[in-house]
Design an enzyme around this catalytic site. Structure first.
Site, short mmCIF file in Angstrom:
data_model
loop_
_atom_site.label_atom_id
_atom_site.label_comp_id
_atom_site.label_asym_id
_atom_site.label_seq_id
_atom_site.Cartn_x
_atom_site.Cartn_y
_atom_site.Cartn_z
N GLY A 182 -0.05 32.57 49.30
CA GLY A 182 0.14 32.24 50.72
C GLY A 182 0.50 30.79 50.94
O GLY A 182 0.65 30.36 52.09
N HIS A 235 2.74 20.77 49.28
CA HIS A 235 2.08 19.46 49.21
C HIS A 235 0.61 19.83 49.33
O HIS A 235 0.19 20.39 50.36
CB HIS A 235 2.55 18.56 50.36
CG HIS A 235 1.92 17.20 50.39
ND1 HIS A 235 2.66 16.02 50.40
CD2 HIS A 235 0.62 16.80 50.43
CE1 HIS A 235 1.85 14.98 50.44
NE2 HIS A 235 0.60 15.42 50.46
N HIS A 255 2.28 12.63 47.04
CA HIS A 255 2.85 13.97 46.92
C HIS A 255 2.41 14.64 45.63
O HIS A 255 2.79 14.23 44.54
CB HIS A 255 4.39 13.95 46.97
CG HIS A 255 4.96 15.33 46.95
ND1 HIS A 255 4.98 16.13 48.07
CD2 HIS A 255 5.46 16.08 45.94
CE1 HIS A 255 5.49 17.31 47.75
NE2 HIS A 255 5.80 17.30 46.47
N HIS A 267 -2.98 20.71 50.05
CA HIS A 267 -3.75 20.53 51.29
C HIS A 267 -4.96 21.45 51.28
O HIS A 267 -4.90 22.56 50.76
CB HIS A 267 -2.88 20.79 52.53
CG HIS A 267 -2.14 22.09 52.51
ND1 HIS A 267 -1.00 22.28 51.77
CD2 HIS A 267 -2.40 23.27 53.12
CE1 HIS A 267 -0.56 23.52 51.94
NE2 HIS A 267 -1.40 24.14 52.75
N CYS A 304 4.57 14.88 53.46
CA CYS A 304 4.87 13.47 53.13
C CYS A 304 5.38 12.75 54.38
O CYS A 304 5.02 11.59 54.61
CB CYS A 304 5.93 13.39 52.04
SG CYS A 304 5.31 13.67 50.36
N ASN A 327 -4.62 27.34 49.37
CA ASN A 327 -3.65 28.30 48.85
C ASN A 327 -2.89 27.59 47.74
O ASN A 327 -2.46 26.44 47.91
CB ASN A 327 -2.71 28.75 49.96
CG ASN A 327 -3.44 29.54 51.04
OD1 ASN A 327 -4.31 30.35 50.74
ND2 ASN A 327 -3.10 29.30 52.30
N HIS A 346 -7.47 23.39 53.72
CA HIS A 346 -7.71 23.85 55.08
C HIS A 346 -9.21 23.75 55.35
O HIS A 346 -10.02 24.18 54.53
CB HIS A 346 -7.34 25.33 55.24
CG HIS A 346 -5.89 25.65 55.03
ND1 HIS A 346 -5.03 25.90 56.07
CD2 HIS A 346 -5.16 25.80 53.90
CE1 HIS A 346 -3.82 26.19 55.59
NE2 HIS A 346 -3.87 26.13 54.27
N ASP A 380 -3.96 21.76 62.15
CA ASP A 380 -2.91 22.69 61.73
C ASP A 380 -2.12 23.13 62.96
O ASP A 380 -2.68 23.42 64.01
CB ASP A 380 -3.55 23.89 61.04
CG ASP A 380 -2.53 24.76 60.31
OD1 ASP A 380 -2.61 24.84 59.08
OD2 ASP A 380 -1.66 25.36 60.98
N CYS A 387 9.61 16.79 51.93
CA CYS A 387 8.27 17.36 52.14
C CYS A 387 7.75 17.00 53.53
O CYS A 387 7.63 15.82 53.89
CB CYS A 387 7.32 16.83 51.06
SG CYS A 387 5.61 17.26 51.37
P1 DGP Z 1 -0.34 27.00 53.47
O1 DGP Z 1 0.01 28.42 53.86
O2 DGP Z 1 -1.66 26.90 52.74
O3 DGP Z 1 0.79 26.30 52.74
O4 DGP Z 1 -0.57 26.26 54.83
C1 DGP Z 1 0.37 25.46 55.46
C2 DGP Z 1 -0.14 25.18 56.83
O5 DGP Z 1 0.55 24.07 57.34
C3 DGP Z 1 0.05 26.33 57.83
O6 DGP Z 1 -1.22 26.79 58.27
C4 DGP Z 1 0.84 25.71 58.97
C5 DGP Z 1 0.73 24.23 58.73
N1 DGP Z 1 1.90 23.46 59.08
C6 DGP Z 1 3.18 23.68 58.66
N2 DGP Z 1 4.00 22.75 59.16
C7 DGP Z 1 3.22 21.91 59.90
C8 DGP Z 1 3.49 20.73 60.67
O7 DGP Z 1 4.62 20.26 60.77
N3 DGP Z 1 2.44 20.16 61.28
C9 DGP Z 1 1.17 20.65 61.18
N4 DGP Z 1 0.21 20.00 61.83
N5 DGP Z 1 0.88 21.75 60.46
C10 DGP Z 1 1.89 22.36 59.84
#
Ligand code: DGP
Length: 111
Positions: A92, A97, A47, A99, A8, A86, A101, A31, A5
């Site tokens: 989407g 994991h 996790h 989160h 994680c 999401n 936004h 992000d 993950c």
């Molecule tokens: P979701 O689509 O809700 O699963 O959003 C995942 C978000 O995570 C997406 O907007 C891009 C972000 N993301 C993916 N990988 C990384 C990473 O390695 N670092 C950061 N800071 N954000 C990431």
């Protein structure tokens, strides 16, 4: 920790992230693919893949995370902000994991 993950790994400090908040249970960072002029992700360090995977033992953790959202937004000087989760296939969600936004800054489209 789920060793596959990405969040994680960020929570463990094994992958870099632009952190804005961290304590023993939660973390907030920018992000990597921002959809707003300020786009943060707030995660539990534990996790938990999706909202569906929460159980009552996570109540205090999730309460703490939700209460931290306006504090984290305030630190970023956001007056108003949008919170998006999401959740699961078709929503989407890309990173499995949990989160939250935080989206804000310049006017974001309403829906
Ligand atoms: P979701 O689509 O809700 O699963 O959003 C995942 C978000 O995570 C997406 O907007 C891009 C972000 N993301 C993916 N990988 C990384 C990473 O390695 N670092 C950061 N800071 N954000 C990431």
């Amino acid at each position: 920790m789920d060793t596959d993950c990405i969040f994680c790994k960020i929570a463990a400090g094994d992958l870099p992230a632009k952190k804005v908040y961290e304590d023993d249970q939660i973390m907030a960072f920018f992000d990597i693919h921002p959809k707003a002029s300020v786009h943060l992700l707030v995660i539990p360090k534990k996790h938990i893949a999706t909202l569906n995977d929460l159980n009552t033992t996570d109540s205090a953790l999730i309460s703490k995370l939700v209460l931290a959202l306006p504090e984290i937004a305030k630190e970023q000087k956001l007056e108003g902000f949008r919170v998006v989760v999401n959740n699961g296939p078709g929503s989407g969600q890309i990173v499995y994991h949990l989160h939250f936004h935080i989206l804000g800054g310049k006017q974001i489209p309403t829906f």
